[in-house]
Design an enzyme around this catalytic site. Structure first.
Site, PDB file in Angstrom:
ATOM      1  N   CYS A   2     -21.794  18.259  -6.642  1.00  0.00           N
ATOM      2  CA  CYS A   2     -20.587  18.957  -6.198  1.00  0.00           C
ATOM      3  C   CYS A   2     -19.522  17.913  -5.858  1.00  0.00           C
ATOM      4  CB  CYS A   2     -20.872  19.790  -4.972  1.00  0.00           C
ATOM      5  SG  CYS A   2     -22.244  20.925  -5.182  1.00  0.00           S
ATOM      6  N   ARG A  27     -17.789  15.781 -12.515  1.00  0.00           N
ATOM      7  CA  ARG A  27     -19.088  15.758 -11.849  1.00  0.00           C
ATOM      8  C   ARG A  27     -19.927  16.989 -12.166  1.00  0.00           C
ATOM      9  NH1 ARG A  27     -19.188  12.424  -7.009  1.00  0.00           N
ATOM     10  NH2 ARG A  27     -20.633  13.876  -6.090  1.00  0.00           N
ATOM     11  N   TRP A  70     -21.715  23.159  -7.485  1.00  0.00           N
ATOM     12  CA  TRP A  70     -22.754  23.269  -8.512  1.00  0.00           C
ATOM     13  C   TRP A  70     -23.926  23.921  -7.804  1.00  0.00           C
ATOM     14  CZ3 TRP A  70     -27.701  21.361  -9.704  1.00  0.00           C
ATOM     15  CH2 TRP A  70     -28.047  21.414 -11.067  1.00  0.00           C
ATOM     16  N   ASN A  96     -21.792  18.880   0.445  1.00  0.00           N
ATOM     17  CA  ASN A  96     -22.652  18.476  -0.678  1.00  0.00           C
ATOM     18  C   ASN A  96     -24.024  18.160  -0.110  1.00  0.00           C
ATOM     19  OD1 ASN A  96     -20.495  18.624  -2.371  1.00  0.00           O
ATOM     20  ND2 ASN A  96     -20.337  16.427  -2.778  1.00  0.00           N
ATOM     21  N   GLY A  97     -25.081  18.493  -0.864  1.00  0.00           N
ATOM     22  CA  GLY A  97     -26.429  18.219  -0.396  1.00  0.00           C
ATOM     23  C   GLY A  97     -27.188  19.522  -0.175  1.00  0.00           C
ATOM     24  N   GLU A 480     -33.094   7.517 -26.350  1.00  0.00           N
ATOM     25  CA  GLU A 480     -31.722   7.620 -25.849  1.00  0.00           C
ATOM     26  C   GLU A 480     -30.829   8.352 -26.866  1.00  0.00           C
ATOM     27  OE1 GLU A 480     -30.226   7.528 -23.221  1.00  0.00           O
ATOM     28  OE2 GLU A 480     -28.133   7.166 -23.695  1.00  0.00           O
ATOM     29  N   LYS A 484     -28.877  11.802 -26.007  1.00  0.00           N
ATOM     30  CA  LYS A 484     -27.423  11.952 -26.148  1.00  0.00           C
ATOM     31  C   LYS A 484     -27.097  13.193 -26.980  1.00  0.00           C
ATOM     32  CE  LYS A 484     -26.338  10.082 -23.810  1.00  0.00           C
ATOM     33  NZ  LYS A 484     -26.610   9.204 -22.712  1.00  0.00           N
ATOM     34  N   GLU A 487     -27.931  16.548 -25.057  1.00  0.00           N
ATOM     35  CA  GLU A 487     -27.157  16.920 -23.879  1.00  0.00           C
ATOM     36  C   GLU A 487     -25.722  17.329 -24.192  1.00  0.00           C
ATOM     37  OE1 GLU A 487     -26.625  12.370 -22.097  1.00  0.00           O
ATOM     38  OE2 GLU A 487     -26.706  14.033 -20.707  1.00  0.00           O
ATOM     39  N   HIS A 503     -49.663  11.090 -35.364  1.00  0.00           N
ATOM     40  CA  HIS A 503     -50.452  11.710 -34.297  1.00  0.00           C
ATOM     41  C   HIS A 503     -49.889  13.069 -33.895  1.00  0.00           C
ATOM     42  CE1 HIS A 503     -52.749   8.036 -34.017  1.00  0.00           C
ATOM     43  NE2 HIS A 503     -51.598   7.375 -34.033  1.00  0.00           N
ATOM     44  N   LYS A 602     -22.767  14.945 -13.443  1.00  0.00           N
ATOM     45  CA  LYS A 602     -22.704  13.491 -13.623  1.00  0.00           C
ATOM     46  C   LYS A 602     -23.641  12.766 -12.667  1.00  0.00           C
ATOM     47  CE  LYS A 602     -21.257   9.613 -15.246  1.00  0.00           C
ATOM     48  NZ  LYS A 602     -21.921   9.200 -16.501  1.00  0.00           N
TER      49      LYS A 602
END
Ligand code: M6R
Length: 607
Positions: A2, A27, A70, A96-97, A480, A484, A487, A503, A602
């Site tokens: 947030c 964010r 958020w 926030n939290g 990675e 990318k 997301e 496998h 973020k």
């Protein structure tokens, strides 16, 4: 996660609050709201522009606070968005939290007659202050009592009709920064929102709170003792927090690639002596000489950088390394023996799981060395030594330039550690340093060819599944590259070690399931060629990343993206760039706002 912004001064607060929230949009959030003392509170679901439209120029007042939410407790809605107030509407706060004991506190407050409007954990804080005010006439006392009653994490900004010319802030686990202006002061959860107004900032530590007016600020601990702290000056400029002419922050940050390497190495590379210097390790050098084991622990992209670090450090410094998810490390009763060094890698410096892993390791007595981008962040402050990325803020939710910088610093660290351990001479490192010096130009050639990568991405834009495979130094890059892509384009993509194909994953391969194969001219090139052949034999389409001049791959793969020849240990930082661009063009080609991918934030400051 947030975002919080607050203002106390002489200007109209509302437009500044909206501007602050816009700076924090990156964010991640689902709703927003603001409160201006004397003018009231307005909230809106969705983007900050929805809030802006509702606010118009109706709100007059020069003290206020604002929040982008958020959701953690309660669905995204106006009722649940911040700011929240007490029963009287005189106490307003944004948070926030997570308040972990909110449920029991809420029951107690309801029993005392308090009426709750939202489903959030946050609202209990406003009612607790209201309750405390019944016996504590001084607002700051009521606030401090509330801070002692809540368990969990918080970054608070609080306003009260009782002290209409003041804002209060507090921190435990969620960042809060105070910006010192001329006749006005700012608060934010992230300094990038403050930089347009002032570069003089004070970071609050856990367990600290502050009382702020337009012309003053006072910092306190939880015992009510005043703390003296001088502001520090942020080195970023406003330009660095804007898009710099690109359509998206993500593209801007990828295109900074060559400079990212130069900035990362600034002051750390002696071009004449061809040696690496990491002055920030000076205080821990003696301990580094004696370390027997390293555990790297991080999350997401930073973790994949750590995987590269594992290969680098073991190969060059001959120290055993394990790299693991911070979210697992923190819960699995890890054994941190004497002589173990913990390395955390984090762009934000605030990732909850990484911080918890750091604290667990510290509790067991480990030395902590961290690679951090955000100066003054919690992880930076709690580490024994910090190697900063020196690359300015990363705004795009998808981490790109931070990864390039993290891997570069891990390379430098491996070389330095090898020297300290005496397993390699400075002379032998000169070839590597020469190659590192050439990196920015090599990255630049990839960036200049971005239209070619865009054309390749267009050919792959309609596929819904991808396999990324690599081996040895390109193994982490396969993960990675897949991360990318998923997301920002919401396409299913899996990273795999090429040696694992037989496998299981090869069963998925058909003409609808393309593979991105990382096949550079290195010690595992022939192994990779075999894997590509196996995929082609099963009608799989192959996009290869190959070394310039590789004609074999041109014949074998359906498409090839070429990268300049490079020493094997430096492959990761080079290979990741075309994969970042590939993901960017697929995401934008599908019409998505790649700077704000759905469901992502973020900075992941809650578990
Ligand atoms: O701020 P951190 O580097 O600690 O963040 C770690 C991850 O949350 C982050 O890398 C995340 O995976 C990114 N969205 C990846 O692009």
């Amino acid at each position: 996660m947030c975002g919080i912004f607050g203002y106390v001064g002489t200007r109209d607060a509302a437009p500044l609050l909206i501007g602050g929230l816009k700076a924090l949009e990156y964010r991640g959030y689902d709703s927003a709201g603001l409160y201006v003392v004397g003018a009231g509170c307005i909230k809106a679901v969705g983007q900050v522009k929805n809030l802006e439209a509702k606010v118009g120029d109706t709100m007059k007042g020069h003290v206020g606070l604002a929040h982008t939410r958020w959701a953690t407790h309660g669905v995204p809605s106006e009722i649940n968005s911040h700011p929240h107030s007490d029963c009287t509407g005189k106490v307003w706060l944004a948070h926030n939290g997570i308040i972990e004991n909110y449920s029991e506190l809420k029951d107690e407050l309801i029993a005392k007659g308090h009426q709750f409007k939202s489903a959030t954990d946050t609202e209990v804080a406003a009612h607790l202050i209201e309750e405390n005010l019944k016996t504590m006439p001084v607002f700051a006392d009521a606030l401090l009592a509330m801070l002692k009653m809540v368990r969990g994490t918080y970054g608070f900004v609080i306003a009260s009709d009782q002290d209409p010319e003041k804002l209060y802030i507090a921190r435990k686990g969620s960042p809060i920064v105070l910006g010192i202006g001329e006749g006005e002061n700012f608060v934010a959860s992230d300094p990038s929102a403050i930089v347009p107004y002032t570069k003089k900032v004070i970071y609050l530590n856990d367990g600290e709170w502050a009382e702020i007016t337009s012309s003053s600020y006072k910092l306190f601990d939880l015992d009510g003792h005043e703390i003296a702290r001088e502001p520090q000056v942020i080195a970023w400029d406003v330009e660095q927090t804007q898009k710099g002419g690109y359509d998206h922050y993500m593209l801007k940050e990828i295109m900074e690639g060559d400079n990212v390497i130069k900035n990362t190495l600034a002051g750390r590379l002696d071009e004449e002596a061809l040696s690496i210097k990491l002055p920030e390790l000076a205080d821990v050098e003696d301990r580094l000489k004696d370390i027997k084991r390293i555990i790297i622990t991080s999350c997401g992209t930073a973790l994949y950088a750590g995987w590269v670090g594992e290969y680098l450090i073991e190969e060059y410094a001959k120290v055993p390394v394990e790299c693991e998810y911070a979210s697992e490390f923190r819960y699995r009763s890890p054994i941190v023996e004497p002589g173990t060094m913990i390395m955390t890698i984090t762009q934000s410096g605030e990732t909850a799981d990484t911080l918890a892993a750091l604290r667990e390791a510290k509790r067991q007595g480990a030395m902590i060395v961290s690679i951090v981008n955000t100066v003054g962040s919690t992880i930076a402050r709690e580490s024994d030594a910090v190697i900063y990325n020196q690359i300015g803020p990363e705004i795009g939710v998808a981490s790109t330039k931070a990864f390039m910088s993290q891997v570069t610093l891990l390379t430098a660290f491996a070389i330095k550690l090898a020297e300290l351990k005496g397993v390699v001479t400075a002379e032998a490192n000169k070839d590597i340093v020469r190659e590192i010096l050439a990196l920015p130009e090599k990255i630049k050639t990839i960036l200049e060819a971005r239209e070619d990568i865009k054309a390749v991405a267009q050919k792959y834009a309609s596929y819904d599944d991808f396999l990324f495979m690599g081996r040895k130094y390109t193994f982490p890059i396969a993960f990675e590259g897949a991360l990318k892509l998923k997301e920002i384009s919401y396409v299913h993509a899996e990273g795999y070690g090429a040696g694992e194909m037989k496998h299981g994953p090869i069963a998925m391969i058909d003409e609808k399931f393309p593979t991105v194969a990382l096949c550079l001219n290195d010690s595992v090139y022939e192994k990779m060629i075999s894997n590509v052949q196996e995929i082609k034999a099963r009608s799989g389409r192959v996009l290869a990343l190959a070394t310039v001049g590789d004609e074999t791959m041109k014949k074998m793969a359906d498409e090839v993206i070429y990268v300049p020849a490079i020493m094997e240990m430096l492959e990761p930082v080079l290979c990741v760039v075309p994969l970042q661009l590939f993901a960017y063009y697929i995401g934008t080609g599908r019409g998505y706002d790649v700077d704000k991918p759905r469901n992502l934030a973020k900075s992941v400051t809650v578990e």
